[in-house]
Enzyme design. Structure first.
Site, short mmCIF file in Angstrom:
data_model
loop_
_atom_site.label_atom_id
_atom_site.label_comp_id
_atom_site.label_asym_id
_atom_site.label_seq_id
_atom_site.Cartn_x
_atom_site.Cartn_y
_atom_site.Cartn_z
N GLU A 100 35.55 44.60 35.48
CA GLU A 100 36.75 44.57 34.65
C GLU A 100 36.31 44.21 33.23
OE1 GLU A 100 41.21 42.72 34.97
OE2 GLU A 100 39.53 41.36 35.29
N ASP B 62 45.85 34.30 29.49
CA ASP B 62 44.52 33.75 29.70
C ASP B 62 44.42 32.29 29.26
OD1 ASP B 62 42.82 35.89 30.81
OD2 ASP B 62 43.45 36.97 29.02
#
Length: 262
Positions: free
Chosen positions: A50, A61
């Site tokens: 990824e 995040d």
């Protein structure tokens, strides 16, 4: 039309292989050469890479990945992302490469341009976890027209109707948010994921269901597989392990655990 990435994911599912997806940030100077890091991840058993395209406001995040993105942006990481993907593709012609970025980045450069750049670089798929529902069809069409799979992110708090839609429409694999919050290494596995998996399968999901967010130990990876997950996604823990020189110590036990359970 079934795309290459979709075919490969289904083959792993049919063969009983538990899928390991590893996050690799692009453009972060602290992580060293991206091609060598990509090779290292593949050698340690990653089935999918990824590849994270940096964005200035990574709302999903936690600190580890956000800091990595900020370091990348200071070095012009967005501008170099396509080149980095192309370099990784050249070095690893048979690897499964997906891009990951935020919708705002795609919107800035245009859906068509985004899909074209990824296709030219050699990516197989793309994931944008915060794409608005109203924009998802256009992104999916643009990616598929360029031979890429548009992956779906399944939020932790998805309702029954949303899960039914993911079960019917998702391609490649479905990314199940395992933590009701941001990315970041944690201890323990959320039993909620088991309920999500059961609902998706009840609605006919036929692609791999992979849990991500918070996974940093092989014990937790095993628990998600026991809940019915077909694979796991490790992000923040991979970045931390690269920075600390402990990548093998992180991934070796995970890969062995996945293979033992398969």
């Amino acid at each position: 039309m079934e795309l290459r990435f979709d075919i490969r994911m289904r083959e792993m599912l049919q063969n009983g292989r538990k899928i390991l997806i590893c996050y690799l940030p692009l453009g972060d100077p602290a992580l060293g050469d991206r091609v060598e890091r990509a090779k290292q991840l593949i050698e340690l058993g990653a089935d999918v890479l990824e590849l994270g395209i940096p964005y200035r406001d990574p709302v999903l995040d936690g600190r580890v990945v956000a800091d990595s993105m900020h370091r990348a942006l200071e070095q012009g990481g967005v501008d170099h992302a396509s080149r980095d993907i192309a370099d990784i593709r050249s070095a690893l012609p048979h690897a499964n490469l997906q891009a990951m970025t935020y919708w705002e980045h795609i919107e800035e450069i245009g859906v068509t341009s985004f899909a074209d750049r990824l296709a030219r670089a050699g990516a197989d798929a793309a994931l944008s976890p915060n794409t608005p529902v109203t924009q998802a069809p256009a992104l999916r069409d643009a990616l598929e027209e360029n031979g890429l799979v548009s992956l779906d992110f399944v939020p932790y708090e998805s309702n029954e109707d949303e899960l039914a839609r993911y079960a019917q429409e998702a391609k490649g694999y479905a990314f199940l948010q395992a933590v009701n919050g941001k990315t970041g290494a944690a201890h323990g596995a959320s039993e909620h994921v088991g309920d999500t998996i059961a609902t998706l399968k009840r609605h006919g999901a036929s692609i791999p269901l992979c849990a991500g967010f918070g996974i940093s130990r092989h014990e937790d990876a095993a628990r998600y597989i026991e809940m019915g997950a077909d694979g796991i996604i490790i992000g923040s823990a991979v970045v931390s392990a690269m920075l600390e020189g402990g990548l093998s110590g992180l991934l070796d036990p995970v890969r062995k655990t996945l293979d033992r359970i398969a």
